[in-house]
Structures are given as structure tokens and as C-alpha cells.
Design a protein around this motif. Structure first.
Motif, PDB file in Angstrom:
ATOM      1  N   LEU A 192     -50.453 -64.823  76.474  1.00  0.00           N
ATOM      2  CA  LEU A 192     -49.068 -65.211  76.221  1.00  0.00           C
ATOM      3  C   LEU A 192     -48.130 -64.099  76.680  1.00  0.00           C
ATOM      4  N   GLU A 193     -46.836 -64.381  76.704  1.00  0.00           N
ATOM      5  CA  GLU A 193     -45.857 -63.335  76.953  1.00  0.00           C
ATOM      6  C   GLU A 193     -45.947 -62.295  75.833  1.00  0.00           C
ATOM      7  N   ARG A 194     -45.738 -61.051  76.184  1.00  0.00           N
ATOM      8  CA  ARG A 194     -45.930 -59.948  75.229  1.00  0.00           C
ATOM      9  C   ARG A 194     -45.123 -60.124  73.941  1.00  0.00           C
ATOM     10  N   THR A 195     -43.905 -60.658  74.045  1.00  0.00           N
ATOM     11  CA  THR A 195     -43.028 -60.745  72.871  1.00  0.00           C
ATOM     12  C   THR A 195     -43.089 -62.117  72.180  1.00  0.00           C
ATOM     13  N   THR A 196     -44.075 -62.923  72.515  1.00  0.00           N
ATOM     14  CA  THR A 196     -44.158 -64.276  71.949  1.00  0.00           C
ATOM     15  C   THR A 196     -44.130 -64.256  70.421  1.00  0.00           C
ATOM     16  N   PHE A 197     -44.928 -63.375  69.825  1.00  0.00           N
ATOM     17  CA  PHE A 197     -44.989 -63.306  68.368  1.00  0.00           C
ATOM     18  C   PHE A 197     -43.873 -62.446  67.792  1.00  0.00           C
ATOM     19  N   THR A 198     -43.592 -61.305  68.423  1.00  0.00           N
ATOM     20  CA  THR A 198     -42.591 -60.397  67.863  1.00  0.00           C
ATOM     21  C   THR A 198     -41.189 -60.994  67.896  1.00  0.00           C
ATOM     22  N   ASP A 199     -40.889 -61.847  68.877  1.00  0.00           N
ATOM     23  CA  ASP A 199     -39.590 -62.535  68.873  1.00  0.00           C
ATOM     24  C   ASP A 199     -39.439 -63.372  67.608  1.00  0.00           C
ATOM     25  N   ARG A 200     -40.516 -63.964  67.165  1.00  0.00           N
ATOM     26  CA  ARG A 200     -40.493 -64.816  65.971  1.00  0.00           C
ATOM     27  C   ARG A 200     -40.565 -64.014  64.671  1.00  0.00           C
ATOM     28  N   LEU A 201     -41.037 -62.766  64.770  1.00  0.00           N
ATOM     29  CA  LEU A 201     -41.093 -61.884  63.600  1.00  0.00           C
ATOM     30  C   LEU A 201     -39.751 -61.203  63.326  1.00  0.00           C
ATOM     31  N   LYS A 202     -38.858 -61.199  64.312  1.00  0.00           N
ATOM     32  CA  LYS A 202     -37.571 -60.520  64.163  1.00  0.00           C
ATOM     33  C   LYS A 202     -36.770 -61.119  63.006  1.00  0.00           C
ATOM     34  N   ASN A 203     -36.276 -60.249  62.122  1.00  0.00           N
ATOM     35  CA  ASN A 203     -35.515 -60.641  60.929  1.00  0.00           C
ATOM     36  C   ASN A 203     -36.350 -61.448  59.930  1.00  0.00           C
ATOM     37  N   GLY A 204     -37.662 -61.351  60.028  1.00  0.00           N
ATOM     38  CA  GLY A 204     -38.512 -62.009  59.036  1.00  0.00           C
ATOM     39  C   GLY A 204     -38.445 -61.279  57.708  1.00  0.00           C
ATOM     40  N   PRO A 205     -38.741 -61.973  56.605  1.00  0.00           N
ATOM     41  CA  PRO A 205     -38.689 -61.341  55.272  1.00  0.00           C
ATOM     42  C   PRO A 205     -39.928 -60.484  55.009  1.00  0.00           C
ATOM     43  N   HIS A 206     -40.120 -59.429  55.833  1.00  0.00           N
ATOM     44  CA  HIS A 206     -41.284 -58.566  55.684  1.00  0.00           C
ATOM     45  C   HIS A 206     -41.246 -57.874  54.322  1.00  0.00           C
ATOM     46  N   LEU A 207     -42.388 -57.754  53.696  1.00  0.00           N
ATOM     47  CA  LEU A 207     -42.461 -57.190  52.359  1.00  0.00           C
ATOM     48  C   LEU A 207     -43.561 -56.134  52.265  1.00  0.00           C
ATOM     49  N   LEU A 208     -43.171 -54.935  51.881  1.00  0.00           N
ATOM     50  CA  LEU A 208     -44.150 -53.946  51.457  1.00  0.00           C
ATOM     51  C   LEU A 208     -44.531 -54.346  50.037  1.00  0.00           C
ATOM     52  N   ALA A 209     -45.813 -54.575  49.797  1.00  0.00           N
ATOM     53  CA  ALA A 209     -46.213 -55.216  48.542  1.00  0.00           C
ATOM     54  C   ALA A 209     -47.451 -54.572  47.925  1.00  0.00           C
ATOM     55  N   PRO A 210     -47.357 -53.287  47.549  1.00  0.00           N
ATOM     56  CA  PRO A 210     -48.519 -52.610  46.974  1.00  0.00           C
ATOM     57  C   PRO A 210     -48.928 -53.201  45.628  1.00  0.00           C
ATOM     58  N   THR A 211     -50.215 -53.409  45.459  1.00  0.00           N
ATOM     59  CA  THR A 211     -50.731 -53.877  44.171  1.00  0.00           C
ATOM     60  C   THR A 211     -51.155 -52.684  43.326  1.00  0.00           C
ATOM     61  N   GLY A 212     -51.226 -52.904  42.028  1.00  0.00           N
ATOM     62  CA  GLY A 212     -51.718 -51.898  41.097  1.00  0.00           C
ATOM     63  C   GLY A 212     -52.643 -52.546  40.093  1.00  0.00           C
ATOM     64  N   SER A 213     -53.893 -52.079  40.037  1.00  0.00           N
ATOM     65  CA  SER A 213     -54.894 -52.647  39.133  1.00  0.00           C
ATOM     66  C   SER A 213     -55.430 -51.528  38.243  1.00  0.00           C
ATOM     67  N   ASP A 214     -55.384 -51.740  36.931  1.00  0.00           N
ATOM     68  CA  ASP A 214     -55.710 -50.698  35.958  1.00  0.00           C
ATOM     69  C   ASP A 214     -57.212 -50.652  35.699  1.00  0.00           C
ATOM     70  N   LEU A 215     -57.891 -49.705  36.356  1.00  0.00           N
ATOM     71  CA  LEU A 215     -59.340 -49.591  36.219  1.00  0.00           C
ATOM     72  C   LEU A 215     -59.757 -48.979  34.897  1.00  0.00           C
ATOM     73  N   SER A 216     -58.823 -48.438  34.138  1.00  0.00           N
ATOM     74  CA  SER A 216     -59.178 -47.940  32.809  1.00  0.00           C
ATOM     75  C   SER A 216     -59.360 -49.091  31.826  1.00  0.00           C
ATOM     76  N   ARG A 217     -58.804 -50.254  32.152  1.00  0.00           N
ATOM     77  CA  ARG A 217     -58.923 -51.437  31.289  1.00  0.00           C
ATOM     78  C   ARG A 217     -59.820 -52.507  31.908  1.00  0.00           C
ATOM     79  N   PHE A 218     -59.683 -52.708  33.201  1.00  0.00           N
ATOM     80  CA  PHE A 218     -60.446 -53.751  33.891  1.00  0.00           C
ATOM     81  C   PHE A 218     -61.435 -53.074  34.845  1.00  0.00           C
ATOM     82  N   ASN A 219     -62.640 -52.811  34.367  1.00  0.00           N
ATOM     83  CA  ASN A 219     -63.566 -52.027  35.190  1.00  0.00           C
ATOM     84  C   ASN A 219     -64.996 -52.548  35.204  1.00  0.00           C
TER      85      ASN A 219
END
Length: 361
Positions: A192-219
Motif C-alpha cells: 500500500l501507499e506508505r501513509t495509508t494507515f497513518t493518514d487515518r490515524l491522524k487526530n485519532g483518540p490515542h490513549l496511553l492506558a497503563p494498567t495496575g494490578s495489585d500482586l499483594s492481594r491478587f497473586n
């Protein structure tokens, strides 16, 4: 070959079924591509082939260092180590938790029993909501006008973390930059053209979404932190976690315990990637559970006096909400058009959020 009486017998060595390994997921150094070197078509093809075969690819990006990952993980461990009530103030259920924190026991995995039943290695069966927290932080610009404002909501900044915005933005932009590079390489690799996907990603609602799981309780071994699921977005990118436990399923149905090499990033295709390629790339199923390797990492953390919070440095790359989502012409067939009918990306996201209990139907 041996003889017994007048008869001859032969032992035939049956082929051993190889246990799936990380070799199924290609590791690609993207530096030559970033530097504009000639002859990187082979690297691009390797990215596309890995995504086709496994739904994943691992990259080494010279712009991202282990120190970057360390700083981010340290801050998130401190955040998740706070009391429940203090973290809960950062929740925004009115916008489907798409910014701020999602408390543990909120997100419910979709029922993928039919998919799971067809796999050689079955996933752990979820029995309820995931016992993990997650924080959503917007990365990159949002559209000036959109039909989906709740997917483009304002940031939430926790109290007591003056470095929050700088650390989140720094790590998040590095993740999105890496994701965009892989999107360009995949496009080239698929012809495909190099920017086929990135053109569609522009202004997308990108989210940094780190999870946190408590291994002291759920282990307990087998405890599910993220039930068997695929991601709803286009591409998901992760840094290396301090606690193993991520399993991914390859296209052939085999399961692999992910081990990200030092200094590398893992990317996995989401539902939007599957949709836009008409299933040429399938959304990668995965789960996060407590394993023997998790326990070994816990002992190391205890010895070093570190928190027992399993943090994932996850970032979700989304196609822009107001884009039409349908198979690209290269991947379009009558069968694929029927399976993946056109709709707006924001509509697809809304339906997926309803299915996992993050939005009201």
C-alpha cells in the motif's frame, strides 16, 4: 528395524509437536527505516508478515530507552500504590472512563467462548470483572469538530503528581511515534501507499492506558488480570513490564507467553486493523494472568523493596473517530464486505465499549 520370528518390525519416529515460542513473533530494528535508508522493503515485509502470522511484532526503536520505560513505570507504581478512595476521585464514568482512572472490578471481558472453544490451548475462563485498574491519558491532538466528543474528553491530572503531565506526554508520544512507524512499515509491506494507515490515524483518540494490578492481594497462580480478549483499536503498543503474565494467541490458534527483549516494544493488532484489512490481519487475542514467572518477578521485587504492582505501559492507537471503517480496496471482496460492513470508527468504538461494560447501551 528389528526381527521377531519371521516378521520384521520398524519403529517410526513420530514428529514432535513444537511448543510455540517467541520465535513466532518477529523482532525488527526499525532504525534503518526511520533514518530513510534505501533497501528497507525487506524490513517492511517482515513487519507485515509478522502481523499477518501472529497479530504481533516486536520492534527496537532507537528513540525509546529503558530509562524512559523505567521513569514511567516508577511513577505509575507510586500512583497505583495510593489508597483506593484517592485514586477513585480520578474516575470519569460519564465519558465511559475514556480519560482518568478505571477502578478495579469495572471492566468486564466480552464472552469469547465460541472462539476459545476452537483453540488448542484454552484461555483461562473469566469469572467476573477484571481486578485491574487502568488510567487513560489522551495523546496527540483531537479534531476540532467530531460526532464523538466523549471519545475526545479533557484530561484528568491526579493530585500530588507535579511530574504527571510531562511523564505521561513524554512516554505517550514515544509510543505513538513507534506505532506510526510500524503503521507505515506495515502499509509498505502490504503493498500500500506508505501513509495509508497513518493518514487515518491522524487526530485519532490515542490513549496511553497503563494498567495496575495489585500482586499483594491478587497473586494466586492463574488469577486473571485481563480476561481473554482482543483490543478494539488499530494497534496497541507496550513497553516491557516488570512482571510477566501476558499470553497472546497466534493466527494458527497456538498460545505464546510474551517475553519482550530489553529495549524493545511489543505491538499487537486490534479490531480496527482487522476491519480495515478485511481480516488479512486479525485482531490478536490475549490475556494477562499470574504465572510462575510472575511469582519469580515478585520475589525479586520484594528483595529490592519495590512495589508489588504489575504496571503495563500500554498505549492504544486509534483510527480517527469520524473516519469510515471498512475494508480497503486492496483487501475488499464480496465476502469481506459482508463480514465487515461500513460504519464510522466512533460507532465501532461505542459498540465495543458497551460490550465490555465501560459505556451504557
Amino acid at each position: 528395524l528389528y526381527r521377531r520370528g519371521r516378521s520384521f518390525f520398524a519403529f517410526v519416529a513420530l514428529p514432535q509437536i513444537a511448543k510455540p515460542t517467541m520465535d513466532a513473533i518477529t523482532v525488527v530494528d526499525i532504525a534503518p527505516f526511520l533514518q530513510g535508508e534505501e533497501g528497507t522493503e525487506g524490513l517492511c515485509k517482515a513487519v507485515a508478515d509478522s502481523l499477518y502470522r501472529s497479530g504481533c511484532v516486536i520492534i527496537r526503536d532507537p528513540r525509546v530507552t529503558e530509562e524512559d520505560n523505567k521513569n514511567f513505570l516508577n511513577m505509575m507504581e507510586r500512583y497505583y500504590s495510593q489508597e483506593h478512595e484517592k485514586k477513585a476521585k480520578d474516575a470519569r464514568p460519564d465519558v465511559h472512563y475514556q480519560v482518568g482512572v478505571t477502578p478495579e472490578m469495572t471492566e468486564v471481558p466480552r464472552d469469547h467462548t465460541e472462539k476459545a472453544d476452537g483453540l488448542a490451548t484454552k484461555p483461562h475462563k473469566p469469572t467476573g470483572p477484571d481486578p485491574k485498574w487502568r488510567f487513560h491519558w489522551r495523546i496527540g491532538p483531537r479534531p476540532a469538530n467530531t460526532k464523538f466528543p466523549e471519545l475526545n474528553a479533557q484530561q484528568v491530572i491526579p493530585e500530588g503528581f507535579p511530574e504527571w503531565r510531562g511523564t505521561m506526554d513524554s512516554w505517550g508520544h514515544k509510543m505513538v511515534d513507534g506505532l506510526n512507524a510500524v503503521a507505515e512499515m506495515a502499509a509498505v509491506g502490504f503493498g500500500l501507499e506508505r501513509t495509508t494507515f497513518t493518514d487515518r490515524l491522524k487526530n485519532g483518540p490515542h490513549l496511553l492506558a497503563p494498567t495496575g494490578s495489585d500482586l499483594s492481594r491478587f497473586n494466586q497462580e492463574g488469577t486473571i488480570f485481563a480476561g481473554f480478549h482482543y483490543d478494539l483499536n488499530f494497534l496497541t503498543i507496550h513497553g516491557k513490564s516488570r512482571f510477566p503474565g501476558l499470553y497472546v494467541w497466534l493466527r494458527d490458534g497456538s498460545r505464546v507467553l510474551v517475553r519482550v527483549p530489553e529495549g524493545c516494544l511489543l505491538l499487537q493488532a486490534g479490531k480496527q486493523f482487522e476491519y480495515i484489512t478485511g481480516g488479512e490481519v486479525m485482531a490478536g487475542f490475549h490475556e494477562v494472568v499470574v504465572t510462575k514467572e510472575t511469582h519469580a518477578a515478585m520475589e525479586k521485587a520484594k528483595a529490592e523493596g519495590r512495589p508489588l504492582w504489575r504496571v503495563s505501559s500500554t498505549c492504544f492507537g486509534h483510527l480517527a473517530s469520524d473516519q469510515e471503517l471498512k475494508p480497503l480496496e486492496k483487501f475488499s471482496t464480496p465476502e469481506r464486505e459482508e463480514k465487515y460492513p461500513p460504519l464510522l470508527v466512533g460507532e465501532q468504538v461505542q459498540k465495543e465499549l458497551e460490550a465490555i461494560n465501560l459505556a451504557a447501551a
